[in-house]
Design an enzyme around this catalytic site. Structure first.
Site, PDB file in Angstrom:
ATOM      1  CD  GLU A   1      37.393  16.118  51.241  1.00 52.70           C
ATOM      2  OE1 GLU A   1      36.507  15.418  50.734  1.00 52.70           O
ATOM      3  OE2 GLU A   1      38.611  15.879  51.096  1.00 52.70           O
TER       4      GLU A   1
ATOM      5  CG  ASP B   1      43.620  14.701  43.110  1.00 55.11           C
ATOM      6  OD1 ASP B   1      43.376  15.878  43.424  1.00 55.11           O
ATOM      7  OD2 ASP B   1      43.380  13.739  43.851  1.00 55.11           O
TER       8      ASP B   1
ATOM      9  CD  GLU C   1      40.968   7.606  44.270  1.00 58.15           C
ATOM     10  OE1 GLU C   1      41.275   6.544  44.866  1.00 58.15           O
ATOM     11  OE2 GLU C   1      40.521   8.602  44.868  1.00 58.15           O
TER      12      GLU C   1
ATOM     13  CB  THR D   1      36.073  14.656  42.020  1.00 57.38           C
ATOM     14  OG1 THR D   1      37.268  13.904  42.195  1.00 57.38           O
ATOM     15  CG2 THR D   1      35.813  15.511  43.255  1.00 57.38           C
TER      16      THR D   1
HETATM   17  C1  DMJ Z   1      37.237  11.196  47.386  1.00 54.83           C
HETATM   18  O1  DMJ Z   1      36.726  12.042  48.352  1.00 54.83           O
HETATM   19  C2  DMJ Z   1      37.240  11.868  46.046  1.00 54.83           C
HETATM   20  O2  DMJ Z   1      37.353  10.925  45.052  1.00 54.83           O
HETATM   21  C3  DMJ Z   1      38.356  12.869  45.919  1.00 54.83           C
HETATM   22  O3  DMJ Z   1      38.417  13.415  44.621  1.00 54.83           O
HETATM   23  C4  DMJ Z   1      39.673  12.228  46.236  1.00 54.83           C
HETATM   24  N1  DMJ Z   1      39.663  11.508  47.476  1.00 54.83           N
HETATM   25  C5  DMJ Z   1      38.557  10.660  47.823  1.00 54.83           C
HETATM   26  C6  DMJ Z   1      38.685   9.208  47.428  1.00 54.83           C
HETATM   27  O4  DMJ Z   1      39.911   8.669  47.454  1.00 54.83           O
END
Ligand code: DMJ
Length: 667
Positions: free
Chosen positions: A303, A436, A567, A656
């Site tokens: 994170e 994912d 997403e 991401t």
């Molecule tokens: C974000 O912190 C990032 O996109 C991560 O890859 C997945 N979860 C959250 C958003 O939903």
């Protein structure tokens, strides 16, 4: 019984309680601590011991003395050099805080064992020095980053330029500058060269390139609506949560996760892209003066990498402001202890003040998505700093994962053990949480490296993944549980996949990836459209055998919350960029309006909700996640734009957390 600790209030919190026998403590009529009494007492005790006991004690003393002599001779030199520098010297010495941690050995001294998280505010004496340059806002500004340090000046307000910058500009006036998107002026020779096997020279910011010499495209009405939404969210954050991790808009307070101003950092590059100069400038000041990583706090490696390191790196690239690179180096160095494991598969948590790392309390496993979705950021940090250790650490993880057995036709299990380096919980596969972004980063690392790298079977796995994705289509994009049987459900998290498939097709993968992306993004849109509030729940179940009176999409009571996740709009953005089909913009517009209708808090901010099926009471949760500003609104703004140079997807790859990083091009 007499306890010395109880005799008087303990002067320190880390006291030792000593219990004496009643006879010895009070038998002589009170507390007698004279030296003569203590000597007599010790001698009496010694005489009472058996011969064997005395021999054992004497042997132990002799053994300890020998050890002491040996360790003194071997530690003498380093100890002397350490003590030559007082701790205070070490704290105040570096001009640039990030450089302080180039060698983890100079991490701040460990805190006392009883220090707790609540103490960390007091444990951060480090204040970064003010940078010598003046920042200019995002659009309509000139950026002229000389080599590694930035000197910035406004196009219309040259009076704000500091003297030294003017001088430097004069020295460099023969160098050509280039007007790029959103009015920025940059050096023509900025490069995004991939690192050679041995990285030597640090790189420069490379975001804006020579051919971006177009006039900025005017902002349209829908983009204005995104800016308005951002400002509203920012107002709440500023009024009630400034410098804290997340806004709690209903209680007008905040929540802390790492205590590092997560929302502010996640939102930096969004403000730049949206052209919010004032807000950016204010946030930059906070980063310069108040963002301190020297804190006794545990952070999650994944994170903090995707949100903090990724956010700082992309902001550095967009703004050319070296402050953000220095901060990125600082946090990058502090995260490195996570990789010190028997298998080199990193631990999930790092204490960035103490320089220690550990797995979660209940297991020595790490999550597969977490250890394989930090590569873009650490690789870029190596390229920019010239220090190969960051890239080496994350490349090793990928190489190792490519060799592992336990995959199912390219699909990976969800957990990996930090001791053995092997997958655990075999036989359960998902494209959602815990796996994912493994699939996302397989493709994106390949793109980041200029589509050339094939180390450790990475490319092979990417191909397996893309073949396999065809199979997922037959299962309506679902979680596999166990292997071949299919649970027909989908978390919202999986909605990154259409965008990633489209990105793959754009980069040369076969056309059926795009077909699949089109089908899947429609499914993701239906997760919103078929729900009473027009907002998606966290998870839906599909009714694959159509029955009268049954909807296609069913929601279980435990899954009907919405966390303002990005997403689906992320995928809509990719789909619009690559197809130009306006329906994707219209779908995104609907979603934005529903966020405004059901999650907007009048006093500032947006909130997650508990029940997307109840328009009259969606049950606000009182929390605005940092990714709402970092990702959701950013992707909305980009989706509504017709300017393909506004973060050109042939020049940038998004991490991401929606932080754009440059694609490396050969020199
Ligand atoms: C974000 O912190 C990032 O996109 C991560 O890859 C997945 N979860 C959250 C958003 O939903």
């Amino acid at each position: 019984m007499y306890s010395a600790a109880a005799a008087s209030p303990p002067p320190r919190r880390d006291f030792i309680s000593v219990t004496l026998s009643p006879e010895e403590a009070v038998g002589a009529g009170g507390y007698n601590n004279s030296k003569a009494w203590r000597r007599r007492s010790c001698w009496r005790k010694w005489k009472q011991l058996s011969r064997l006991q005395r021999s054992v004690i004497l042997f132990l003393f002799a053994f300890l003395a020998v050890c002491g002599v040996i360790s003194y001779t071997s530690m003498g030199e380093p100890w002397k050099s350490l003590t030559n520098k007082s701790l205070d010297d070490q704290r105040t010495e570096p001009e640039i805080p990030g450089l302080k941690l180039a060698n983890p050995a100079v991490l701040p001294a460990p805190q006392k064992a009883d220090a707790n998280l609540g103490d960390y505010a007091e444990l951060s004496p480090q204040k970064p020095p003010k940078p010598p340059h003046v920042w200019r806002g995002p659009s309509n500004l000139q950026i002229k980053p000389p080599r590694r340090d930035v000197r910035l000046k406004t196009r219309h307000d040259t009076s704000r330029v500091v003297e030294e910058q003017v001088q430097a500009d004069k020295e460099e006036k023969t160098e050509k500058s280039i007007i790029s998107w959103r009015g920025a002026v940059i050096e023509p020779d900025q490069s995004t060269e991939p690192p050679s096997s041995k990285i030597k020279e640090p790189e420069k910011p490379s975001s804006v390139e020579a051919e971006d010499q177009k006039e900025p495209v005017p902002i349209n009405e829908r983009q204005m609506a995104v800016i308005e939404a951002f400002r509203h969210a920012w107002k709440g954050y500023k009024d009630f949560a400034w410098g804290h991790d997340e806004l709690k808009p209903l209680s007008k307070s905040y929540s802390e996760w790492f205590g590092l101003g997560l929302t502010l950092i996640d939102a930096l590059d969004t403000m730049w892209i949206l052209g919010l100069k004032e807000e950016f400038e204010e946030a930059r000041k906070w980063v310069a003066n108040d963002l301190v990583f020297d804190k006794n706090v545990d952070v999650n490696l994944f994170e903090s990498t995707i949100r903090i390191l990724g956010g700082l790196l992309s902001t550095y690239h967009l703004s050319g402001d070296s402050l953000f690179l220095e901060k990125a180096k600082d946090i990058g160095n502090r995260l490195m202890p996570a990789f010190k494991t028997p298998s080199k598969i990193p631990y999930s948590d790092v204490n960035i003040g103490r320089g220690t790392a550990h797995p979660p309390r209940w297991t020595s496993d790490s999550t597969v998505a977490e250890v394989t979705s930090i590569q873009l950021e650490f690789r870029e940090l190596s390229r920019l700093t010239g220090d190969e250790k960051f890239q080496k650490a994350v490349d090793e993880v990928m190489k190792h994962v490519h060799t592992l057995s336990g995959k199912n036709d390219g699909l990976v299990p969800m957990f990996i053990n930090t001791n053995s380096g092997q997958f655990t919980h075999l036989g359960v596969y998902t494209l959602g949480a815990r796996a994912d972004s493994y699939y996302e980063y397989l493709l994106k690392q390949w793109i980041q490296g200029g589509k050339k790298e094939n180390e450790g079977g990475g490319e092979k796995d990417t191909h397996i993944w893309t073949q396999r994705s065809t199979y997922t289509n037959t299962c309506l994009l679902c979680n596999f549980f166990p292997s071949k049987s299919c649970l027909v459900l989908q978390d919202h998290l999986v909605c990154f996949l259409p965008g990633t498939l489209a990105l793959g097709a754009h980069n040369g993968l076969t056309a059926d990836h795009m077909k699949l992306a089109e089908a899947l993004v429609e499914t993701c849109y239906q997760m919103y459209a078929q729900v009473e509030t027009g907002l998606s729940p966290e998870i839906v179940h599909f009714n694959i055998h159509a029955q009268k009176g049954h909807k296609d999409v069913e929601i279980k009571p435990a899954d009907r919350h919405n966390l303002l996740r990005p997403e689906t709009v992320e995928s809509l953005f990719y789909m619009y960029r690559f197809t130009g089909d306006k329906k994707y913009q219209d779908w995104g517009w609907e979603i934005l309006q529903n966020f405004n209708k059901y999650t907007r808090v009048p006093t500032g901010g947006y909130t997650s909700i508990n029940n997307v099926q109840n328009p009259s009471n969606p049950e606000p949760r009182d929390k605005m996640e940092s990714f709402f500003l970092g990702e959701t609104l950013k992707y909305m703004f980009l989706l509504f734009s017709d300017d393909i140079d506004l973060i050109n997807l042939d020049k940038y790859v998004f991490n991401t957390e929606a932080h754009p990083l440059p694609i490396w091009v050969p020199a």
